[in-house]
Structure formats: C-alpha cells, structure tokens
Design an enzyme around this catalytic site. Structure first.
Site, PDB file in Angstrom:
ATOM      1  N   ASN A   1      40.378  31.399  35.540  1.00 36.09           N
ATOM      2  CA  ASN A   1      40.970  31.011  36.818  1.00 36.09           C
ATOM      3  C   ASN A   1      39.817  30.542  37.697  1.00 36.09           C
ATOM      4  O   ASN A   1      39.044  31.351  38.197  1.00 36.09           O
ATOM      5  CB  ASN A   1      41.711  32.190  37.449  1.00 36.09           C
ATOM      6  CG  ASN A   1      42.347  31.838  38.786  1.00 36.09           C
ATOM      7  OD1 ASN A   1      41.785  31.102  39.580  1.00 36.09           O
ATOM      8  ND2 ASN A   1      43.526  32.390  39.039  1.00 36.09           N
TER       9      ASN A   1
ATOM     10  N   GLU B   1      44.664  27.774  38.527  1.00 33.45           N
ATOM     11  CA  GLU B   1      44.396  27.573  39.959  1.00 33.45           C
ATOM     12  C   GLU B   1      43.460  26.391  40.185  1.00 33.45           C
ATOM     13  O   GLU B   1      42.421  26.510  40.845  1.00 33.45           O
ATOM     14  CB  GLU B   1      43.850  28.849  40.613  1.00 33.45           C
ATOM     15  CG  GLU B   1      44.939  29.698  41.239  1.00 33.45           C
ATOM     16  CD  GLU B   1      44.419  30.667  42.297  1.00 33.45           C
ATOM     17  OE1 GLU B   1      44.619  30.380  43.483  1.00 33.45           O
ATOM     18  OE2 GLU B   1      43.843  31.694  41.905  1.00 33.45           O
TER      19      GLU B   1
ATOM     20  N   ASP C   1      46.012  33.668  33.545  1.00 28.34           N
ATOM     21  CA  ASP C   1      46.063  34.659  34.610  1.00 28.34           C
ATOM     22  C   ASP C   1      47.494  35.161  34.692  1.00 28.34           C
ATOM     23  O   ASP C   1      48.363  34.484  35.229  1.00 28.34           O
ATOM     24  CB  ASP C   1      45.616  34.014  35.922  1.00 28.34           C
ATOM     25  CG  ASP C   1      45.641  34.982  37.093  1.00 28.34           C
ATOM     26  OD1 ASP C   1      46.111  36.127  36.918  1.00 28.34           O
ATOM     27  OD2 ASP C   1      45.210  34.596  38.196  1.00 28.34           O
TER      28      ASP C   1
ATOM     29  N   ASN D   1      48.447  37.886  36.287  1.00 22.20           N
ATOM     30  CA  ASN D   1      48.702  38.638  37.512  1.00 22.20           C
ATOM     31  C   ASN D   1      49.430  39.960  37.230  1.00 22.20           C
ATOM     32  O   ASN D   1      50.375  40.347  37.904  1.00 22.20           O
ATOM     33  CB  ASN D   1      49.485  37.794  38.519  1.00 22.20           C
ATOM     34  CG  ASN D   1      48.566  36.995  39.429  1.00 22.20           C
ATOM     35  OD1 ASN D   1      47.557  37.504  39.911  1.00 22.20           O
ATOM     36  ND2 ASN D   1      48.896  35.733  39.650  1.00 22.20           N
TER      37      ASN D   1
ATOM     38  N   ASP E   1      43.539  38.806  33.549  1.00 18.23           N
ATOM     39  CA  ASP E   1      43.473  37.621  32.689  1.00 18.23           C
ATOM     40  C   ASP E   1      43.535  38.085  31.236  1.00 18.23           C
ATOM     41  O   ASP E   1      42.685  38.858  30.788  1.00 18.23           O
ATOM     42  CB  ASP E   1      42.178  36.858  32.953  1.00 18.23           C
ATOM     43  CG  ASP E   1      42.048  36.465  34.417  1.00 18.23           C
ATOM     44  OD1 ASP E   1      42.593  35.416  34.791  1.00 18.23           O
ATOM     45  OD2 ASP E   1      41.419  37.231  35.182  1.00 18.23           O
TER      46      ASP E   1
ATOM     47  N   ASP F   1      36.667  34.147  42.125  1.00 18.52           N
ATOM     48  CA  ASP F   1      36.790  35.606  42.136  1.00 18.52           C
ATOM     49  C   ASP F   1      37.205  36.154  40.771  1.00 18.52           C
ATOM     50  O   ASP F   1      37.277  37.362  40.577  1.00 18.52           O
ATOM     51  CB  ASP F   1      37.756  36.085  43.232  1.00 18.52           C
ATOM     52  CG  ASP F   1      39.008  35.243  43.352  1.00 18.52           C
ATOM     53  OD1 ASP F   1      39.249  34.388  42.467  1.00 18.52           O
ATOM     54  OD2 ASP F   1      39.756  35.416  44.331  1.00 18.52           O
ATOM     55  N   HIS F   2      37.479  35.272  39.834  1.00 23.07           N
ATOM     56  CA  HIS F   2      37.697  35.643  38.426  1.00 23.07           C
ATOM     57  C   HIS F   2      36.438  35.334  37.621  1.00 23.07           C
ATOM     58  O   HIS F   2      35.620  34.493  38.017  1.00 23.07           O
ATOM     59  CB  HIS F   2      38.841  34.838  37.807  1.00 23.07           C
ATOM     60  CG  HIS F   2      40.183  35.126  38.380  1.00 23.07           C
ATOM     61  ND1 HIS F   2      41.183  35.767  37.683  1.00 23.07           N
ATOM     62  CD2 HIS F   2      40.715  34.824  39.600  1.00 23.07           C
ATOM     63  CE1 HIS F   2      42.266  35.852  38.439  1.00 23.07           C
ATOM     64  NE2 HIS F   2      42.005  35.290  39.600  1.00 23.07           N
TER      65      HIS F   2
END
Length: 258
Positions: free
Chosen positions: A7, A34, A147, A149, A218, A247-248
C-alpha cells in the site's frame, strides 16, 4: 518467484520510495494499493523504466490498485469485484501472470463503525468471499494479495484491547476473514510464523513506528496449489522508516517454481 504487496499511500508522491524499493528488492510481481491517482496520472513511464510492465485501475484522490510484473506478460482478467459493478471505488484488479491468477485488493476501511461505511465494508467483503470461492472452484493457482484492512487475531495488533470497536478488528470483520480463509486458503505469513508478532502498518501518529505499535493488515492468501510451494515470507520493515514513506511496509512471499 518473489511476489509483493504494498500500500503505497499515493503512488506519485511516494514514487522515489517505490522505485528505490523496486531496485533494491527486485520482486517479480507487485500488487499496489492506494494509488490516489486518476487513471491518466499513473507513472507508467517511470515504472517501465524500472523494468516493470503494469496494469492499473486509478481513481482521483482515493483508492486505486495496480499490478506490476518484471519479465512477465500481464493478462488482465477484471478490474471490478463481481457484485460491485456499480461501485465507483477502484479496489480490485485481477490478472494472469506466469500461469497464476493474481488478485490485488484494497478492502474498505469501514470506519466509523457501526455506520454506512462499515456496512459497505461488510458488503464488499461478502462479495469478495463469494468471488474467492469461485476462484477456488476453477482449480488453478491463485494468490489474493493486498490491504485487507483486517487484523485477524490479537497477535496481529499492538494492544488489541484498544481496537475492539474499530472496523478493522470488530468481530464481524474477523469472522468474515475467517470464513474466507476456511474456504481453503493459506494465510502465508501466519502459516510460516504462527506465533510471531508481525506488523505491516504503523500509524504516522504517536511515534508508532519507533515503538513498533503496528498492525498486520496486508495479507497473502494462497490457493491449495501454492501452499506447498511457499518458500518464505516477510515484511520489508525498514522501508517504513525511509523519508516520506508510506505508513505501510512492503510485504512479500517467495513461491518455488513448479
């Protein structure tokens, strides 16, 4: 063969990070999420110059998924999840690469929960579960990467007691993930590291990365054809510490040749 999911949290704004990682690690196939870029703004030339073919499904400002391949042709199968044809979000991309079916997904976040966004998350998740069952029925090698989530268990989240009401950790979300895996999929990282705390995401706030206050959201799910070909898996955690990084962190697996 090394396959990764990442991501990127904005493919153009973080392009130097992506290109550096591609050069250093040279994965064979990459699923990106993303993108946060419309279709015409995807950095195709930079990706090609890095040695990768690409297909992508962009969306202005939000979402967006892509699949990259180094040295392999990408045969696109679909760019919308069955059952979600009217969805305006770019969240799913599917292709055949090197005789494997690769599904790249960015499952909805769902917060705040409960509420319309959480309802959307569960609806999308249910359609994904239905499609995954159909893919298994085709009896071909399949990798579903992206991802999700979802933090499947307490082991996948720093201080789980703080996340009980979050859409990524609510019982309905974890139950949906379990239903999916129980179809016959192999959660690659958890299979190789059943008892280890492994995170793939660290928030930008509260010094989360330095404290290793992370989440594992992930995931790679492998069809039965690939279970015994799984060689290794890991997270390129150091990338999360690079300047202007997502941030991943990139997450990867290695699959043995047939």
């Amino acid at each position: 063969m090394k396959i990764a999911t990442y991501n990127v949290n904005g493919v153009n704004g973080r392009l130097p990070v992506l290109l550096r990682w591609l050069e250093e690690q040279a994965p064979d196939i990459v699923c990106l999420q993303e993108l946060k870029a419309p279709q015409e703004k995807f950095p195709e030339k930079a990706i090609l110059d890095a040695g990768y073919n690409a297909i992508w499904h962009g969306q202005k400002s939000w979402n967006g998924v892509a699949i990259l391949a180094r040295g392999f042709e990408i045969q696109e199968v679909r760019r919308q999840l069955p059952g979600e044809e009217e969805d305006t979000h770019s969240r799913y991309l599917e292709a055949i690469i090197n005789n494997m079916l690769i599904g790249c997904l960015y499952l909805p976040n769902g917060n705040p929960a409960p509420g319309p966004k959480f309802d959307y998350k569960l609806r999308w998740f249910n359609h994904f579960i239905e499609h995954a069952a159909e893919l298994l029925a085709h009896d071909v090698p399949v990798i579903l990467a992206g991802d999700y989530n979802v933090m499947p268990t307490d082991l996948d989240v720093y201080k789980p007691e703080r996340w009980l009401d979050d859409a990524l950790f609510r019982p309905e979300t974890r139950a949906a993930y379990k239903t999916l895996v129980d179809q016959g999929w192999t959660d690659a990282l958890r299979t190789l590291y059943p008892d280890e705390k492994i995170y793939t995401f660290w928030d930008y706030f509260r010094n989360a990365f330095t404290r290793n206050a992370g989440l594992r959201i992930d995931h790679f799910l492998l069809s039965p054809h690939l279970k015994d070909r799984l060689v290794s898996a890991g997270v390129d955690k150091d990338v999360r510490g690079w300047e202007k990084s997502s941030d991943h962190a990139p997450t990867w697996i290695e699959i043995a040749d047939e």
